[in-house]
Design a protein around this motif. Structure first.
Motif, PDB file in Angstrom:
ATOM      1  N   VAL A  30       0.843  -1.196   0.000  1.00 32.61           N
ATOM      2  CA  VAL A  30       0.000   0.000   0.000  1.00 32.61           C
ATOM      3  C   VAL A  30       0.878   1.246   0.000  1.00 32.61           C
ATOM      4  O   VAL A  30       0.649   2.194  -0.759  1.00 32.61           O
ATOM      5  N   ALA A  31       1.911   1.242   0.836  1.00 34.18           N
ATOM      6  CA  ALA A  31       2.809   2.394   0.938  1.00 34.18           C
ATOM      7  C   ALA A  31       3.495   2.711  -0.392  1.00 34.18           C
ATOM      8  O   ALA A  31       3.771   3.867  -0.689  1.00 34.18           O
ATOM      9  N   HIS A  32       3.724   1.696  -1.200  1.00 32.95           N
ATOM     10  CA  HIS A  32       4.375   1.893  -2.500  1.00 32.95           C
ATOM     11  C   HIS A  32       3.372   2.021  -3.647  1.00 32.95           C
ATOM     12  O   HIS A  32       3.757   2.057  -4.810  1.00 32.95           O
ATOM     13  N   GLY A  33       2.087   2.034  -3.308  1.00 33.87           N
ATOM     14  CA  GLY A  33       1.057   2.207  -4.330  1.00 33.87           C
ATOM     15  C   GLY A  33       0.824   0.979  -5.180  1.00 33.87           C
ATOM     16  O   GLY A  33       0.256   1.068  -6.264  1.00 33.87           O
ATOM     17  N   LEU A  34       1.247  -0.191  -4.704  1.00 32.53           N
ATOM     18  CA  LEU A  34       1.122  -1.414  -5.492  1.00 32.53           C
ATOM     19  C   LEU A  34      -0.068  -2.267  -5.098  1.00 32.53           C
ATOM     20  O   LEU A  34      -0.483  -3.142  -5.853  1.00 32.53           O
ATOM     21  N   ARG A  36      -4.028  -2.161  -3.089  1.00 27.61           N
ATOM     22  CA  ARG A  36      -5.082  -1.275  -2.602  1.00 27.61           C
ATOM     23  C   ARG A  36      -5.230  -1.387  -1.084  1.00 27.61           C
ATOM     24  O   ARG A  36      -4.850  -2.389  -0.480  1.00 27.61           O
ATOM     25  N   ARG A  37      -5.788  -0.373  -0.505  1.00 23.97           N
ATOM     26  CA  ARG A  37      -6.037  -0.348   0.938  1.00 23.97           C
ATOM     27  C   ARG A  37      -7.240  -1.218   1.281  1.00 23.97           C
ATOM     28  O   ARG A  37      -8.058  -1.493   0.431  1.00 23.97           O
ATOM     29  N   GLY A  38      -7.314  -1.627   2.550  1.00 20.91           N
ATOM     30  CA  GLY A  38      -8.529  -2.252   3.050  1.00 20.91           C
ATOM     31  C   GLY A  38      -8.573  -3.765   3.011  1.00 20.91           C
ATOM     32  O   GLY A  38      -9.624  -4.341   3.248  1.00 20.91           O
ATOM     33  N   THR A  39      -7.481  -4.425   2.715  1.00 19.66           N
ATOM     34  CA  THR A  39      -7.455  -5.883   2.712  1.00 19.66           C
ATOM     35  C   THR A  39      -6.537  -6.343   3.835  1.00 19.66           C
ATOM     36  O   THR A  39      -5.427  -5.860   3.965  1.00 19.66           O
ATOM     37  N   SER A  40      -7.025  -7.281   4.630  1.00 15.23           N
ATOM     38  CA  SER A  40      -6.206  -7.769   5.743  1.00 15.23           C
ATOM     39  C   SER A  40      -5.414  -9.006   5.336  1.00 15.23           C
ATOM     40  O   SER A  40      -5.804  -9.743   4.427  1.00 15.23           O
ATOM     41  N   GLY A  41      -4.316  -9.210   6.027  1.00 17.88           N
ATOM     42  CA  GLY A  41      -3.520 -10.411   5.803  1.00 17.88           C
ATOM     43  C   GLY A  41      -4.322 -11.670   6.081  1.00 17.88           C
ATOM     44  O   GLY A  41      -4.166 -12.680   5.402  1.00 17.88           O
ATOM     45  N   ARG A  42      -5.195 -11.590   7.068  1.00 15.27           N
ATOM     46  CA  ARG A  42      -6.042 -12.738   7.409  1.00 15.27           C
ATOM     47  C   ARG A  42      -6.923 -13.143   6.219  1.00 15.27           C
ATOM     48  O   ARG A  42      -7.066 -14.319   5.914  1.00 15.27           O
ATOM     49  N   THR A  43      -7.476 -12.157   5.548  1.00 12.03           N
ATOM     50  CA  THR A  43      -8.327 -12.430   4.380  1.00 12.03           C
ATOM     51  C   THR A  43      -7.514 -13.078   3.265  1.00 12.03           C
ATOM     52  O   THR A  43      -7.961 -14.043   2.638  1.00 12.03           O
ATOM     53  N   ASP A  62      -5.936 -24.338 -12.235  1.00 13.24           N
ATOM     54  CA  ASP A  62      -6.936 -23.521 -11.542  1.00 13.24           C
ATOM     55  C   ASP A  62      -6.290 -22.710 -10.425  1.00 13.24           C
ATOM     56  O   ASP A  62      -6.609 -21.534 -10.243  1.00 13.24           O
ATOM     57  N   ALA A  63      -5.372 -23.320  -9.684  1.00 16.57           N
ATOM     58  CA  ALA A  63      -4.705 -22.621  -8.583  1.00 16.57           C
ATOM     59  C   ALA A  63      -3.922 -21.418  -9.108  1.00 16.57           C
ATOM     60  O   ALA A  63      -3.939 -20.341  -8.503  1.00 16.57           O
ATOM     61  N   VAL A  64      -3.241 -21.585 -10.224  1.00 14.68           N
ATOM     62  CA  VAL A  64      -2.492 -20.472 -10.816  1.00 14.68           C
ATOM     63  C   VAL A  64      -3.446 -19.366 -11.228  1.00 14.68           C
ATOM     64  O   VAL A  64      -3.203 -18.182 -10.942  1.00 14.68           O
ATOM     65  N   ARG A  65      -4.535 -19.720 -11.876  1.00 18.66           N
ATOM     66  CA  ARG A  65      -5.504 -18.708 -12.325  1.00 18.66           C
ATOM     67  C   ARG A  65      -6.141 -17.985 -11.136  1.00 18.66           C
ATOM     68  O   ARG A  65      -6.319 -16.767 -11.157  1.00 18.66           O
ATOM     69  N   ILE A  66      -6.503 -18.727 -10.102  1.00 20.11           N
ATOM     70  CA  ILE A  66      -7.137 -18.117  -8.928  1.00 20.11           C
ATOM     71  C   ILE A  66      -6.146 -17.238  -8.174  1.00 20.11           C
ATOM     72  O   ILE A  66      -6.492 -16.141  -7.727  1.00 20.11           O
ATOM     73  N   ALA A  67      -4.897 -17.684  -8.033  1.00 17.47           N
ATOM     74  CA  ALA A  67      -3.887 -16.870  -7.363  1.00 17.47           C
ATOM     75  C   ALA A  67      -3.636 -15.583  -8.146  1.00 17.47           C
ATOM     76  O   ALA A  67      -3.465 -14.505  -7.564  1.00 17.47           O
ATOM     77  N   THR A  68      -3.642 -15.673  -9.465  1.00 14.62           N
ATOM     78  CA  THR A  68      -3.472 -14.492 -10.317  1.00 14.62           C
ATOM     79  C   THR A  68      -4.646 -13.540 -10.133  1.00 14.62           C
ATOM     80  O   THR A  68      -4.465 -12.332 -10.034  1.00 14.62           O
ATOM     81  N   LEU A  69      -5.842 -14.099 -10.073  1.00 17.25           N
ATOM     82  CA  LEU A  69      -7.036 -13.288  -9.829  1.00 17.25           C
ATOM     83  C   LEU A  69      -6.939 -12.568  -8.485  1.00 17.25           C
ATOM     84  O   LEU A  69      -7.254 -11.382  -8.369  1.00 17.25           O
ATOM     85  N   LEU A  70      -6.499 -13.290  -7.466  1.00 14.99           N
ATOM     86  CA  LEU A  70      -6.335 -12.710  -6.138  1.00 14.99           C
ATOM     87  C   LEU A  70      -5.322 -11.568  -6.193  1.00 14.99           C
ATOM     88  O   LEU A  70      -5.561 -10.473  -5.682  1.00 14.99           O
ATOM     89  N   TYR A  71      -4.190 -11.822  -6.828  1.00 13.64           N
ATOM     90  CA  TYR A  71      -3.147 -10.801  -6.953  1.00 13.64           C
ATOM     91  C   TYR A  71      -3.660  -9.579  -7.716  1.00 13.64           C
ATOM     92  O   TYR A  71      -3.455  -8.439  -7.297  1.00 13.64           O
ATOM     93  N   ASP A  72      -4.339  -9.814  -8.829  1.00 16.21           N
ATOM     94  CA  ASP A  72      -4.883  -8.702  -9.605  1.00 16.21           C
ATOM     95  C   ASP A  72      -5.901  -7.914  -8.787  1.00 16.21           C
ATOM     96  O   ASP A  72      -5.958  -6.695  -8.852  1.00 16.21           O
ATOM     97  N   GLY A  73      -6.706  -8.624  -7.990  1.00 19.32           N
ATOM     98  CA  GLY A  73      -7.691  -7.966  -7.139  1.00 19.32           C
ATOM     99  C   GLY A  73      -7.049  -7.102  -6.071  1.00 19.32           C
ATOM    100  O   GLY A  73      -7.562  -6.035  -5.727  1.00 19.32           O
ATOM    101  N   LEU A  74      -5.919  -7.530  -5.536  1.00 21.80           N
ATOM    102  CA  LEU A  74      -5.211  -6.734  -4.533  1.00 21.80           C
ATOM    103  C   LEU A  74      -4.660  -5.449  -5.147  1.00 21.80           C
ATOM    104  O   LEU A  74      -4.581  -4.419  -4.488  1.00 21.80           O
ATOM    105  N   ARG A  75      -4.287  -5.514  -6.414  1.00 22.65           N
ATOM    106  CA  ARG A  75      -3.724  -4.331  -7.086  1.00 22.65           C
ATOM    107  C   ARG A  75      -4.800  -3.375  -7.575  1.00 22.65           C
ATOM    108  O   ARG A  75      -4.554  -2.187  -7.713  1.00 22.65           O
ATOM    109  N   TYR A  76      -6.017  -3.888  -7.840  1.00 24.28           N
ATOM    110  CA  TYR A  76      -7.079  -3.055  -8.395  1.00 24.28           C
ATOM    111  C   TYR A  76      -7.365  -1.881  -7.456  1.00 24.28           C
ATOM    112  O   TYR A  76      -7.613  -2.056  -6.280  1.00 24.28           O
ATOM    113  N   GLY A  77      -7.294  -0.683  -7.977  1.00 28.37           N
ATOM    114  CA  GLY A  77      -7.570   0.509  -7.189  1.00 28.37           C
ATOM    115  C   GLY A  77      -6.370   1.054  -6.437  1.00 28.37           C
ATOM    116  O   GLY A  77      -6.472   2.064  -5.760  1.00 28.37           O
ATOM    117  N   ALA A  78      -5.226   0.379  -6.539  1.00 24.64           N
ATOM    118  CA  ALA A  78      -4.018   0.879  -5.882  1.00 24.64           C
ATOM    119  C   ALA A  78      -3.557   2.144  -6.586  1.00 24.64           C
ATOM    120  O   ALA A  78      -3.768   2.320  -7.789  1.00 24.64           O
TER     121      ALA A  78
END
Length: 101
Positions: A30-34, A36-43, A62-78
């Motif tokens: 988040v500090a480096h703008g990479l 987005r805010r509001g996601t916890s490590g627990r989630t 499937d695991a690769v695709r889902i992990a990529t989706l998760l990563y892309d979701g964390l970056r969305y809005g950063a």
């Protein structure tokens, strides 16, 4: 009712440390703008745990695709989203990026 071994206070430090580490990584992102805010490590850990539970035919892809989706979701809005990594999810998948599962 008896307390189970997994809910014992003996595991509290490990649980807290396991949750603190990804929170620190997310905060750095988040500090480096990479990230987005509001996601916890627990989630994030729960999401990754769900990925690790896949065991049907083709689960690795499937695991690769889902992990990529998760990563892309964390970056969305950063703040800096898209400035450092312009690859699409499909481009990363085609390079056979395989997470440790």
């Amino acid at each position: 009712m008896a307390k189970s071994a997994l809910n014992s206070s003996a595991f509290d430090d490990t649980r807290n440390e396991r949750e603190r580490a990804p929170d620190e990584l997310l905060a750095a992102g988040v500090a480096h703008g990479l990230v987005r805010r509001g996601t916890s490590g627990r989630t994030v850990l729960r999401a990754l745990g769900g990925i690790c539970g896949l065991r049907a035919h083709g689960w690795k892809d499937d695991a690769v695709r889902i992990a990529t989706l998760l990563y892309d979701g964390l970056r969305y809005g950063a703040v800096g989203h898209g400035q450092l990594d312009r690859d699409t999810s499909e481009q990363r998948h085609q390079r056979q990026v395989t997470p440790v599962v």
